[in-house]
Design an enzyme around this catalytic site. Structure first.
Site, mmCIF file in Angstrom:
data_model
loop_
_atom_site.group_PDB
_atom_site.id
_atom_site.type_symbol
_atom_site.label_atom_id
_atom_site.label_comp_id
_atom_site.label_asym_id
_atom_site.label_seq_id
_atom_site.Cartn_x
_atom_site.Cartn_y
_atom_site.Cartn_z
ATOM 1 N N THR A 1 5.813 -25.097 -12.664
ATOM 2 C CA THR A 1 7.143 -24.595 -13.002
ATOM 3 C C THR A 1 7.782 -25.395 -14.126
ATOM 4 O OG1 THR A 1 7.352 -24.031 -10.661
ATOM 5 C CG2 THR A 1 9.321 -23.837 -11.982
ATOM 6 N N LYS B 1 11.822 -27.903 -6.491
ATOM 7 C CA LYS B 1 11.145 -28.004 -7.788
ATOM 8 C C LYS B 1 11.839 -27.144 -8.839
ATOM 9 C CE LYS B 1 9.099 -23.836 -7.561
ATOM 10 N NZ LYS B 1 9.037 -22.745 -8.567
#
Length: 364
Positions: free
Chosen positions: A246, A189
């Site tokens: 994120t 990610k």
């Protein structure tokens, strides 16, 4: 299970996890910087990384690694991937037998391309290895906002015991035995978050960001399952949850670097001015290598790596991605497409299509 917890690494996330553990167990935080250790002990703060946030009053800090680890019943490694092995090698001789070692690191070791739990299994093979991962922004947790995480460990009994070490009334911990999937979710990610940041830097809108996040999740799942993770893990907190936080949050270091790249700055210059590590910058190249090794297509990650290397600008990378050949979504395997097109013939015994179906199934 009464634990004395040692958290190795006084960065923002290591400090925050130590703060959480101190709610439940005697906890010590190992810091390289004597000034940080003094601030934690005397004023219950970490002014370098978490200025303005108060830490649990029972949390203690030290710069003595042996002192931190020697009596610990749980060791938590909050060390960047580039130094993880080196620090763990110093920790290992002081570990008590069978003490679990938990990684907070969301990255891969360059050169070996190993996950952090693989390094733990090499350096400290007699110790249960796991990872604590999820959509966890340190400052939000210290501000008292509700958050969730995942304790991933192959041994469910140990994972359940550790679940209680970190759970508080505002921090909920789940367990998962898919260590590979959880670690890769947290690692991959970061690369997609760089791409999301580039979208912001280029001045694009929410449609573009949503496309990057969604197609990025598809990339994560493809490589993650090829490497042994479970598909459902990437739909959970360690995958989609962590990816969203994120990619969207202004607190995200990887998103920040991506934004600066989108504005035309060079990766080296952006990283040089940062006080903490953006793991995706160092992971992108390793991810591209792994994708090639496992014959997995990862166009977003490939373009992110090209921008970091300086062989493309963010604008050029965007044009390459938008110019790719169109395809269906979701991406069915050849076998599932065959069965969908010819379900009766595929199941008809003895037919040529049945033999073809067997071939396709084996090669999917």
């Amino acid at each position: 299970m009464s634990n004395r917890v040692a958290v190795i690494g006084g960065g923002s996330w290591g400090t925050t996890v130590a703060h959480l553990a101190a709610h439940n167990e005697p906890t010590v935080l190992w810091c390289r910087d004597p000034k940080t250790a003094t601030a934690v002990n005397e004023r219950h703060v970490n002014p370098r990384y978490l200025d303005g946030f108060e830490l649990h009053p029972r949390l203690r800090a030290t710069t003595d690694l042996e002192q931190a680890v020697a009596e610990a019943e749980v060791v938590v490694m909050g060390i960047p991937s580039s130094a993880f092995r080196q620090v763990l090698e110093k920790v290992a001789p002081h570990l008590r037998p069978w003490v679990p070692v938990v990684s907070l690191t969301k990255g891969l070791e360059r050169g070996t391309r190993q996950r952090m739990t693989e390094i733990i299994n090499q350096v400290a093979p007699a110790h249960p290895a796991g990872t604590l991962t999820g959509p966890n922004l340190a400052k939000e947790i210290l501000a008292g906002h509700a958050a969730t995480s995942v304790m991933a460990m192959a041994d469910d009994t140990v994972a359940t015991a550790l679940q209680g070490v970190f759970t508080t009334d505002r921090f909920r911990v789940y367990t998962n035995d898919d260590v590979i999937g959880c670690e890769l979710g947290g690692t991959l990610k970061n690369v997609i978050a760089l791409a999301s940041g580039m979208v912001d830097g280029l001045g694009a809108g929410d449609n573009t960001r949503a496309a990057v996040i969604t197609r990025g999740l598809a990339e994560m799942g493809r490589l993650g399952t090829a490497m042994g993770g479970r598909a459902d893990t990437f739909a959970g907190l360690a995958g989609m949850g962590d990816l969203l936080a994120t990619c969207i949050s202004p607190q995200s270091r990887n998103r920040h670097v991506g934004e600066q790249l989108g504005r035309g700055r060079k990766a080296k210059a952006v990283v040089a001015e940062m006080d903490q590590v953006a793991e995706g910058v160092f992971t992108a190249g390793v991810v591209v290598e792994l994708a090639a090794e496992h014959s997995v297509e990862m166009p977003i990650s490939t373009e992110v790596h090209a921008v970091i290397k300086g062989t493309r600008t963010a604008a050029e990378a965007s044009m390459v991605l938008m110019g790719r050949q169109t395809r269906p979504e979701p991406e069915a395997t050849r076998a599932s497409r065959f069965r969908r097109l010819w379900p009766e013939k595929a199941d008809s015994k003895g037919s040529p299509l049945r033999r073809l179906w067997r071939f396709v199934t084996r090669s999917s």
